[in-house]
Motif scaffolding. Structure first.
Motif, mmCIF file in Angstrom:
data_model
loop_
_atom_site.group_PDB
_atom_site.id
_atom_site.type_symbol
_atom_site.label_atom_id
_atom_site.label_comp_id
_atom_site.label_asym_id
_atom_site.label_seq_id
_atom_site.Cartn_x
_atom_site.Cartn_y
_atom_site.Cartn_z
ATOM 1 N N MET A 5 11.994 34.934 -24.927
ATOM 2 C CA MET A 5 11.696 34.304 -23.661
ATOM 3 C C MET A 5 12.784 33.291 -23.331
ATOM 4 N N LYS A 6 13.223 33.265 -22.094
ATOM 5 C CA LYS A 6 14.267 32.342 -21.638
ATOM 6 C C LYS A 6 13.704 30.922 -21.569
ATOM 7 N N PRO A 7 14.428 29.930 -22.139
ATOM 8 C CA PRO A 7 13.924 28.560 -22.048
ATOM 9 C C PRO A 7 13.901 28.082 -20.606
ATOM 10 N N ILE A 8 12.969 27.192 -20.316
ATOM 11 C CA ILE A 8 12.839 26.648 -18.971
ATOM 12 C C ILE A 8 14.041 25.792 -18.627
ATOM 13 N N HIS A 9 14.663 25.214 -19.619
ATOM 14 C CA HIS A 9 15.690 24.204 -19.384
ATOM 15 C C HIS A 9 16.863 24.413 -20.325
ATOM 16 N N ASP A 10 18.041 24.310 -19.807
ATOM 17 C CA ASP A 10 19.256 24.403 -20.613
ATOM 18 C C ASP A 10 19.771 22.990 -20.837
ATOM 19 N N SER A 11 19.488 22.408 -22.022
ATOM 20 C CA SER A 11 19.829 21.008 -22.257
ATOM 21 C C SER A 11 21.328 20.756 -22.198
ATOM 22 N N LYS A 12 22.148 21.747 -22.546
ATOM 23 C CA LYS A 12 23.594 21.557 -22.481
ATOM 24 C C LYS A 12 24.033 21.291 -21.037
ATOM 25 N N SER A 13 23.493 22.048 -20.080
ATOM 26 C CA SER A 13 23.894 21.839 -18.691
ATOM 27 C C SER A 13 23.442 20.464 -18.198
ATOM 28 N N LEU A 14 22.293 19.990 -18.639
ATOM 29 C CA LEU A 14 21.852 18.663 -18.231
ATOM 30 C C LEU A 14 22.754 17.594 -18.814
ATOM 31 N N ASN A 15 23.147 17.762 -20.068
ATOM 32 C CA ASN A 15 24.059 16.788 -20.668
ATOM 33 C C ASN A 15 25.355 16.750 -19.881
ATOM 34 N N GLU A 16 25.864 17.903 -19.508
ATOM 35 C CA GLU A 16 27.107 17.973 -18.763
ATOM 36 C C GLU A 16 26.971 17.308 -17.404
ATOM 37 N N GLN A 17 25.802 17.329 -16.810
ATOM 38 C CA GLN A 17 25.603 16.762 -15.480
ATOM 39 C C GLN A 17 25.046 15.347 -15.537
ATOM 40 N N CYS A 18 24.929 14.784 -16.740
ATOM 41 C CA CYS A 18 24.470 13.399 -16.915
ATOM 42 C C CYS A 18 23.098 13.170 -16.308
ATOM 43 N N LEU A 19 22.187 14.103 -16.465
ATOM 44 C CA LEU A 19 20.858 13.944 -15.895
ATOM 45 C C LEU A 19 19.811 13.553 -16.935
ATOM 46 N N LYS A 20 20.217 13.316 -18.157
ATOM 47 C CA LYS A 20 19.244 13.017 -19.198
ATOM 48 C C LYS A 20 18.749 11.582 -19.144
ATOM 49 N N GLY A 21 19.342 10.737 -18.336
ATOM 50 C CA GLY A 21 18.953 9.338 -18.287
ATOM 51 C C GLY A 21 20.007 8.488 -18.958
ATOM 52 N N THR A 22 19.869 7.208 -18.797
ATOM 53 C CA THR A 22 20.836 6.283 -19.342
ATOM 54 C C THR A 22 20.183 5.490 -20.456
ATOM 55 N N PRO A 23 20.771 5.514 -21.665
ATOM 56 C CA PRO A 23 20.198 4.723 -22.753
ATOM 57 C C PRO A 23 20.116 3.252 -22.350
ATOM 58 N N GLY A 24 18.988 2.632 -22.639
ATOM 59 C CA GLY A 24 18.815 1.225 -22.329
ATOM 60 C C GLY A 24 18.274 0.947 -20.937
ATOM 61 N N ALA A 25 18.250 1.956 -20.066
ATOM 62 C CA ALA A 25 17.716 1.755 -18.716
ATOM 63 C C ALA A 25 16.192 1.674 -18.787
ATOM 64 N N LYS A 26 15.604 0.884 -17.893
ATOM 65 C CA LYS A 26 14.156 0.746 -17.867
ATOM 66 C C LYS A 26 13.524 2.009 -17.314
ATOM 67 N N THR A 27 12.347 2.340 -17.829
ATOM 68 C CA THR A 27 11.600 3.486 -17.307
ATOM 69 C C THR A 27 10.401 2.964 -16.537
ATOM 70 N N GLY A 28 9.901 3.799 -15.644
ATOM 71 C CA GLY A 28 8.738 3.420 -14.857
ATOM 72 C C GLY A 28 7.511 4.191 -15.311
ATOM 73 N N THR A 29 6.364 3.772 -14.824
ATOM 74 C CA THR A 29 5.106 4.436 -15.132
ATOM 75 C C THR A 29 4.604 5.120 -13.875
ATOM 76 N N LEU A 30 4.147 6.351 -14.026
ATOM 77 C CA LEU A 30 3.618 7.119 -12.910
ATOM 78 C C LEU A 30 2.252 7.657 -13.327
ATOM 79 N N THR A 31 1.249 7.395 -12.522
ATOM 80 C CA THR A 31 -0.103 7.881 -12.800
ATOM 81 C C THR A 31 -0.526 8.766 -11.637
ATOM 82 N N PHE A 32 -1.029 9.963 -11.949
ATOM 83 C CA PHE A 32 -1.491 10.859 -10.892
ATOM 84 C C PHE A 32 -2.574 11.774 -11.429
ATOM 85 N N ARG A 33 -3.331 12.354 -10.511
ATOM 86 C CA ARG A 33 -4.383 13.310 -10.868
ATOM 87 C C ARG A 33 -3.830 14.718 -10.736
#
Length: 82
Positions: free
Chosen positions: A1-29
């Protein structure tokens, strides 16, 4: 089965987030059937549910031309200072 996400491409595009950056909280139903599908997808990818949601959003944004600006780890603000 093909993975949903190609982590190498995300790393290349800098979409994984920034170490040390604050994260937010999201609550939904969510419909219980969607919640179970999310849980199964996360388990199949060996991810947490939070990380699975992040990956799905990142993939959607990349596929639809929505830029994700990395957070500046020093001040928590978006993008470069002007």
């Amino acid at each position: 089965m093909k993975p949903i996400h190609d982590s190498k491409s995300l790393n290349e595009q800098c979409l994984k987030g920034t170490p040390g950056a604050k994260t937010g909280t999201l609550t939904f139903r969510m419909d219980p059937d969607l919640n179970e599908a999310l849980r199964l997808a996360a388990e199949r990818e060996r991810r947490s549910i939070t990380n699975m949601i992040e990956v799905l959003i990142q993939d959607y944004c990349r596929e639809n031309g929505i830029p994700i600006e990395p957070m500046d780890a020093t001040d928590g603000k978006k993008g470069e200072p002007k």
